[in-house]
Design a protein around this motif. Structure first.
Motif, PDB file in Angstrom:
ATOM      1  N   ASN A 197      40.345  -9.006   0.074  1.00 59.76           N
ATOM      2  CA  ASN A 197      39.160  -8.956  -0.203  1.00 59.76           C
ATOM      3  C   ASN A 197      38.804  -8.198  -1.535  1.00 59.76           C
ATOM      4  O   ASN A 197      38.278  -7.212  -1.776  1.00 59.76           O
ATOM      5  N   GLN A 198      39.016  -9.049  -2.722  1.00 63.85           N
ATOM      6  CA  GLN A 198      38.921  -8.639  -4.141  1.00 63.85           C
ATOM      7  C   GLN A 198      37.565  -8.996  -4.445  1.00 63.85           C
ATOM      8  O   GLN A 198      37.029  -8.540  -5.616  1.00 63.85           O
ATOM      9  N   GLN A 199      36.513  -9.457  -3.835  1.00 66.96           N
ATOM     10  CA  GLN A 199      35.495 -10.043  -4.220  1.00 66.96           C
ATOM     11  C   GLN A 199      34.476  -8.718  -4.520  1.00 66.96           C
ATOM     12  O   GLN A 199      34.386  -8.238  -3.337  1.00 66.96           O
ATOM     13  N   ALA A 200      33.769  -8.567  -5.338  1.00 67.58           N
ATOM     14  CA  ALA A 200      32.884  -7.382  -5.522  1.00 67.58           C
ATOM     15  C   ALA A 200      31.519  -7.616  -5.089  1.00 67.58           C
ATOM     16  O   ALA A 200      30.961  -8.735  -5.286  1.00 67.58           O
ATOM     17  N   ILE A 201      31.331  -6.807  -4.157  1.00 70.49           N
ATOM     18  CA  ILE A 201      29.944  -6.857  -3.442  1.00 70.49           C
ATOM     19  C   ILE A 201      29.075  -5.624  -3.664  1.00 70.49           C
ATOM     20  O   ILE A 201      29.746  -4.409  -3.751  1.00 70.49           O
ATOM     21  N   ALA A 243      28.667  -2.435  -7.255  1.00 73.19           N
ATOM     22  CA  ALA A 243      29.402  -3.532  -6.754  1.00 73.19           C
ATOM     23  C   ALA A 243      30.899  -3.063  -7.002  1.00 73.19           C
ATOM     24  O   ALA A 243      31.164  -2.849  -8.014  1.00 73.19           O
ATOM     25  N   SER A 271      34.976  -3.747  -4.775  1.00 72.56           N
ATOM     26  CA  SER A 271      35.430  -4.725  -3.948  1.00 72.56           C
ATOM     27  C   SER A 271      35.047  -4.489  -2.337  1.00 72.56           C
ATOM     28  O   SER A 271      35.092  -3.181  -1.696  1.00 72.56           O
ATOM     29  N   SER A 272      35.012  -5.723  -1.900  1.00 71.11           N
ATOM     30  CA  SER A 272      34.780  -5.809  -0.094  1.00 71.11           C
ATOM     31  C   SER A 272      36.009  -4.733   0.620  1.00 71.11           C
ATOM     32  O   SER A 272      35.527  -4.021   1.784  1.00 71.11           O
TER      33      SER A 272
END
Length: 100
Positions: free
Chosen positions: A25-29, A40, A42-43
């Protein structure tokens, strides 16, 4: 020997934690709440924060219930001891009046 098991288990937990941080889960949100928006990140960190928050709430509730039940049990034990004491003292008075 017990301390060695504790150290090894703690080391394993740290290694697994770092592997999870760097691989999952490395996508920044950014979370949006009405007019407020979070930074923002990391998830993984949002999921970890939710887990830790839930763990804290669950442990707090468990501690509160445990304390409540212990207090109830203590008052019931005291009431039982009083009732047994009254029953014994009343029984001794009756035993004196019974014919032999």
């Amino acid at each position: 020997m017990r301390w060695l098991k504790t150290v090894l288990l703690l080391g394993l937990v740290v290694v697994v934690f770092f592997i999870a941080v760097f691989t999952a889960n490395q996508q920044a949100i950014a979370l949006k709440f009405a007019i407020w928006e979070t930074p923002a990140i990391s998830s993984f960190w949002w999921l970890l924060a939710a887990f830790v928050l839930g763990l804290g709430v669950g442990l707090s509730y468990s501690l509160w219930l445990t304390a409540k039940h212990r207090l109830e049990a203590r008052s019931m034990r005291q009431a039982l001891a009083r009732a047994e004491g009254e029953s014994l003292s009343a029984g001794q008075g009756q035993a004196d009046t019974l014919p032999a």
